[in-house]
Structures are given as structure tokens and as C-alpha cells.
Design an enzyme around this catalytic site. Structure first.
Site, PDB file in Angstrom:
ATOM      1  N   GLU A 177     -21.465  56.872 -71.744  1.00  9.71           N
ATOM      2  CA  GLU A 177     -21.220  57.718 -70.697  1.00  9.71           C
ATOM      3  C   GLU A 177     -19.554  57.718 -70.552  1.00  9.71           C
ATOM      4  O   GLU A 177     -19.039  56.464 -70.734  1.00  9.71           O
ATOM      5  CB  GLU A 177     -21.474  56.974 -69.320  1.00  9.71           C
ATOM      6  CG  GLU A 177     -20.950  57.974 -68.116  1.00  9.71           C
ATOM      7  CD  GLU A 177     -21.389  57.293 -66.805  1.00  9.71           C
ATOM      8  OE1 GLU A 177     -21.115  57.987 -65.813  1.00  9.71           O
ATOM      9  OE2 GLU A 177     -22.224  56.309 -66.541  1.00  9.71           O
ATOM     10  N   GLU A 208     -24.925  62.156 -58.671  1.00  9.24           N
ATOM     11  CA  GLU A 208     -24.613  60.787 -58.698  1.00  9.24           C
ATOM     12  C   GLU A 208     -23.321  60.856 -57.446  1.00  9.24           C
ATOM     13  O   GLU A 208     -22.561  61.586 -57.673  1.00  9.24           O
ATOM     14  CB  GLU A 208     -23.895  60.201 -59.871  1.00  9.24           C
ATOM     15  CG  GLU A 208     -23.385  58.730 -59.810  1.00  9.24           C
ATOM     16  CD  GLU A 208     -23.020  58.263 -61.009  1.00  9.24           C
ATOM     17  OE1 GLU A 208     -23.212  57.362 -61.417  1.00  9.24           O
ATOM     18  OE2 GLU A 208     -21.973  58.971 -61.719  1.00  9.24           O
TER      19      GLU A 208
END
Length: 288
Positions: free
Chosen positions: A148, A242
Site C-alpha cells: 500500500e 476506507e
């Protein structure tokens, strides 16, 4: 739609205790999501067998994510600190497998926090070595690792798609994929389109978050362009919403993520809106 639409468990609950996990699974199913992402920051509370059974009974997929800590940081030059980080990653891979997930993603390469100096060559070499070993172990279990890309205030290892591709190339494992996150891209990239094209078929996971991590569409991000770029590269992997608010996230993680205010208080309304928003973007970006 071919993309599984996911939601981060921290939209619902602040930890992974048995009661919190049950609540997250139930709410994820009710909201119509395909996948639940679990952060392993407090994995010691997690009953993996019970969680796996609940997820399977609900028909919900699972992905796992985590960042490291400064006393267990594989980008350190301190061998003891690197070893603790490497063990934490191995343990996290085991937890991910026991949950029935096939991807462990996140800031697997460093602590999650602001560094005071650039990454050293020795620290980067440690990252490559540890993740190469972890990727080999993951491959033997049919699992994938995601890198990520996080902003400069949360890591000094990779901040852009270019950084991530270079690190993945040095690791040299086919089961290491790139994880794009629109919140971080907004800070570090020139736009939301070119990184998608640059990563191309190496994209394996996506986080959708607004520039302030609140309601999708309430900020300034050009999600239309981003979703059209995903369609152009024929991305069919997970797209996970998210968002963090201090109303839900645990105090320790709130500090790590600098969540200083309540961007929302009703996770159910937030998640229902996000599910509809993502589905709408996917439909609108489909080639006609």
C-alpha cells in the site's frame, strides 16, 4: 459488476474482539458489501476460527491489512527491530491464512508514522530482504502481498506508484501487487489517473477514500476520472471503502492515523452511501 466491493472494519468497530467482529460482519452483510477488510493492529484479540466461520456463514470475503510499529520496523537499521518486524509479518500472514483470506496488504514495509529522516540504503535493503522472504512463504500458501502506497507523513519507504513499482521489482516476486489508495494519492501524486496506468496489471487492491476520509463525494477528489482509469486497465480486483472517525477508531490507532475529529458518527449511513457511490462509479465507467 466484477469488482468485489469492500468496507474497512474500522467503519463499524474499533477493534477485532469477538463481539466487535460479529458486529462488523453483520453490518457488512446488511449494507450489501462483498468483502470485509480487517486491520491486524490488535490481532491478539482476534479469534480467527470463529471469525472465519462467521464470515463464511455470511458469504463475505475477507482481506487483511496492517502497518508496523517503530519498535518492529523492517526499514530500521537495528537488527533486533528488523527481526521483530519480520516476525510480526510472519504472524500476520498466518492470521490472514487462518481467516481464509488470500491477501495481506498495507504498510508491510515500515512503521506507520512520521519519520524524521529519509530512508537509508541499509534500511531499504532490509525491507527488500524481509519482504522477499515473506513473499516466498506467502507464495507457498497461495497468498498475495500488497504494497500500500502511503503518504510522506505515514512512511518514508514508498509514497508514489513509481516508488512502489521499484520496490516490487527489487523484491522480485510475482505474488507482490500494488495497492493504490485515493486518500494517499491525493497528497503525493500529480493526479488520480496516471498512477493507475503506470501500475497497470500489477494493481491488486484499491482503497477508496475521500481527501478528508469522510463521505465519498463530499470532498474534491475526481473519482470519475479514477474509476474510468480502473476500467481502462480492466481492473477486476477489490475496491474497499476506507474511512476513519474518532467516534469509532480506537484511541491508539486514532493517534497513529492522526484522526483528530469526528468526520462522521453514523457508520451505517456512511457505509450505505459509500456502497451506492462505488457501485454508481463502476456502472458509469463501464465501456459502452
Amino acid at each position: 459488476m466484477t469488482n468485489p466491493i469492500g468496507v474497512h472494519a474500522l467503519v463499524w468497530v474499533g477493534d477485532t474482539s469477538p463481539s466487535a467482529l460479529s458486529e462488523a460482519v453483520a453490518r457488512t452483510k446488511t449494507a450489501g458489501y462483498d468483502l470485509l477488510e480487517l486491520s491486524l493492529h490488535d490481532a491478539k484479540q482476534l479469534d480467527t476460527a470463529a471469525a472465519r466461520a462467521e464470515l463464511q456463514a455470511a458469504g463475505i470475503g475477507v482481506a487483511c491489512s496492517r502497518g508496523l510499529a517503530f519498535d518492529a520496523d523492517v526499514s530500521s537499521t537495528d537488527p533486533a527491530v528488523v527481526d521483530r518486524g519480520a516476525q510480526l509479518l510472519v504472524d500476520s500472514l498466518t492470521t490472514t491464512r487462518e481467516l481464509g483470506a488470500t491477501i495481506l496488504t498495507g504498510a508491510l514495509y515500515s512503521a506507520l508514522g512520521k519519520y524524521s529522516a529519509p530512508l537509508s540504503d541499509a534500511g531499504r535493503a532490509n525491507v527488500v530482504r524481509v519482504l522477499r522472504e515473506l513473499a516466498a512463504e506467502a507464495a507457498g500458501q497461495g497468498m498475495t502481498l500488497g504494497l500500500e502506497i502511503c503518504n510522506r507523513y505515514e512512511t518514508h519507504v514508498i509514497n508514489t506508484a513509481h516508488d512502489a513499482l521499484r520496490l516490487a521489482d527489487d523484491i522480485g516476486a510475482d505474488n507482490v501487487v500494488i495497492h493504490l489508495d485515493t486518500y494517499h494519492m491525493n497528497i503525493e501524486e500529480d493526479d488520480l489517473v496516471r498512477p493507475v496506468y503506470e501500475v497497470g496489471d500489477r494493481l491488486g487492491y484499491v482503497h477508496i477514500g475521500e481527501n478528508h476520509r469522510g463521505y465519498l463525494g463530499s470532498g474534491h477528489l475526481d473519482f470519475g476520472a479514477f474509476f474510468h482509469a480502473l476500467a481502462d486497465i480492466r481492473y477486476t480486483g477489490p475496491i474497499t471503502f476506507e474511512s476513519f472517525s474518532s467516534a469509532v477508531v480506537s484511541p491508539g490507532l486514532s493517534s497513529d492515523l492522526a484522526v483528530w475529529r469526528n468526520l462522521w458518527s453514523d457508520g451505517a449511513d456512511l457505509a450505505a452511501h459509500a456502497r451506492s457511490f462505488i457501485a454508481g462509479q463502476l456502472a458509469a465507467s463501464r465501456p459502452r
